[in-house]
Scaffold this motif. Structure first.
Motif, mmCIF file in Angstrom:
data_model
loop_
_atom_site.group_PDB
_atom_site.id
_atom_site.type_symbol
_atom_site.label_atom_id
_atom_site.label_comp_id
_atom_site.label_asym_id
_atom_site.label_seq_id
_atom_site.Cartn_x
_atom_site.Cartn_y
_atom_site.Cartn_z
ATOM 1 N N PRO A 270 0.816 -1.230 0.000
ATOM 2 C CA PRO A 270 0.000 0.000 0.000
ATOM 3 C C PRO A 270 0.843 1.271 0.000
ATOM 4 N N LEU A 271 1.984 1.216 0.711
ATOM 5 C CA LEU A 271 2.857 2.383 0.720
ATOM 6 C C LEU A 271 3.420 2.646 -0.673
ATOM 7 N N ASN A 272 3.826 1.602 -1.357
ATOM 8 C CA ASN A 272 4.346 1.746 -2.717
ATOM 9 C C ASN A 272 3.262 2.275 -3.663
ATOM 10 N N GLN A 273 2.051 1.783 -3.501
ATOM 11 C CA GLN A 273 0.943 2.268 -4.335
ATOM 12 C C GLN A 273 0.668 3.750 -4.072
ATOM 13 N N SER A 274 0.800 4.148 -2.810
ATOM 14 C CA SER A 274 0.505 5.542 -2.476
ATOM 15 C C SER A 274 1.467 6.505 -3.168
ATOM 16 N N ILE A 275 2.667 6.030 -3.489
ATOM 17 C CA ILE A 275 3.636 6.888 -4.188
ATOM 18 C C ILE A 275 3.104 7.271 -5.565
ATOM 19 N N LEU A 276 2.410 6.346 -6.223
ATOM 20 C CA LEU A 276 1.802 6.663 -7.525
ATOM 21 C C LEU A 276 0.709 7.713 -7.375
ATOM 22 N N TRP A 277 -0.088 7.592 -6.305
ATOM 23 C CA TRP A 277 -1.105 8.620 -6.059
ATOM 24 C C TRP A 277 -0.457 9.982 -5.823
#
Length: 366
Positions: A270-277
């Protein structure tokens, strides 16, 4: 011409004397008129006397001051400056002298009350007049001329030094007052924050605490916030849910920066995904902003994010580098034309983080 400039200077000098002869009103339009009159006559005296001084220097009227032209110019202009400064501040201090915690030496007020704005410049004006007379071939007493000139220079210099000392003291007092004011304000905000944390209940949203848990917060504030966070029975699950919410994920960066979670493997993806956001948000904000500055993205918690990755998520089987590269590309989004050339401060942080990853990878490859 020299006599004309001398006469103009005398008129301004008389005007200052008349203006300061009686105590001005302490309020209303009269007080404002007095202040404007003092400023106008002080400036007029300064300019007219400067023009006269320069003209007399150019025509050699001050030849008696020194045989060296450089020294002569320096001494005469220093005398002019000291006398003008003394005249104006004697006029100003005669009726305006703060009584409480005044940083200026008391002798400045004594001279002002003693009509220093009249007799101190008069010494210098007498010297100028006698120099004009001597230059015109009229006999003038050199002893009187020199005594008058150097007396004005000496008194004006002492007064100017007193003004400088007072200015430095005043600046120091203001600096100390500003420091005390900022400390009082910081203490007030700190106490308000502590009160808000203390009032937090386990039924309140946990997101309101997260900004106070980062490692850069004061130790007592951080400890109090962490204690309240862990009063939530399912605090880790709540924080993970916030990380997966596009509206709140950046608040979680505060917490992850310096606070270990029990199950970091559940947070890594989830942390890695949040970087895209975050990259999408930054790109959109750059294109739509009407006020881009070098600090525009300092409050997007990018530094907290990068520290959190290094602190507890480097070995969770997730490669953060590709998404951080996209974040870096987002910071290079072409801005509106009027903001061309703006470079964001956080860009260097991202560059340093990526460079450290390249270095570590090349080290492992070697």
């Amino acid at each position: 011409m020299a006599y004309f400039l001398f006469s103009l200077t005398i008129l301004c000098y008389i005007g200052l004397g008349l203006l300061t002869a009686t105590q001005p009103a302490t309020g209303g339009d009269n007080a404002m008129g007095y202040g404007l009159g003092l400023a106008f006559l002080g400036l007029a005296f300064a300019l007219s006397s400067l023009a006269m001084t320069i003209f007399m220097l150019a025509k050699g009227y001050f030849h008696w001051v020194s045989p060296d032209s450089g020294a002569r110019v320096a001494i005469v202009l220093a005398s002019w400056f000291a006398v003008v400064l003394t005249t104006f501040f004697c006029a100003a201090f005669k009726w305006e002298w703060p009584s409480d915690a005044n940083p200026y030496p008391a002798f400045l007020h004594w001279l002002a009350v003693g009509h220093g704005q009249l007799w101190i410049p008069l010494l210098w004006l007498v010297a100028c007049f006698l120099s004009l007379e001597a230059g015109a071939g009229i006999s003038a007493s050199s002893q009187v001329l020199k005594a008058s000139f150097y007396a004005g220079l000496f008194i004006g210099s002492v007064y100017s030094i007193g003004l400088a000392v007072g200015y430095l003291r005043d600046s120091a007092q203001q600096y100390e007052a500003d420091i005390a004011s900022r400390k009082a304000q910081d203490d007030r905000w700190h106490q308000e924050t502590m009160n808000e944390i203390a009032a937090h209940k386990p039924t309140d949203p946990i997101v309101t605490l997260l900004a106070q848990t980062t490692q850069v917060r004061p130790a007592d504030t951080r400890a109090a916030a962490l204690a309240r966070v862990k009063m939530h029975p399912n605090w880790e699950a709540e924080i993970l849910a916030l990380l997966q919410d596009r509206r709140c994920y950046r608040e979680v960066y505060y917490f992850l920066d310096g606070n270990e979670v029990t199950h970091p493997d559940q947070f890594a993806r989830p942390l890695n995904q949040s970087i895209l956001w975050l990259a999408e948000t930054i790109s959109a904000d750059i294109q739509d902003s009407n006020n881009l500055q070098h600090w525009s993205f300092d409050m997007y918690q990018i530094e907290n994010l990068l520290r959190a990755i290094d602190g507890q998520f480097r070995h969770q089987g997730v490669d953060f580098v590709p998404n951080v590269i996209k974040l870096r590309q987002a910071l290079n989004t072409p801005p509106p034309e009027r903001f061309k050339g703006v470079r964001f401060d956080v860009t260097s942080l991202v560059d340093q983080w990526l460079a450290s990853r390249r270095t570590s990878r090349s080290g492992r490859a070697g």
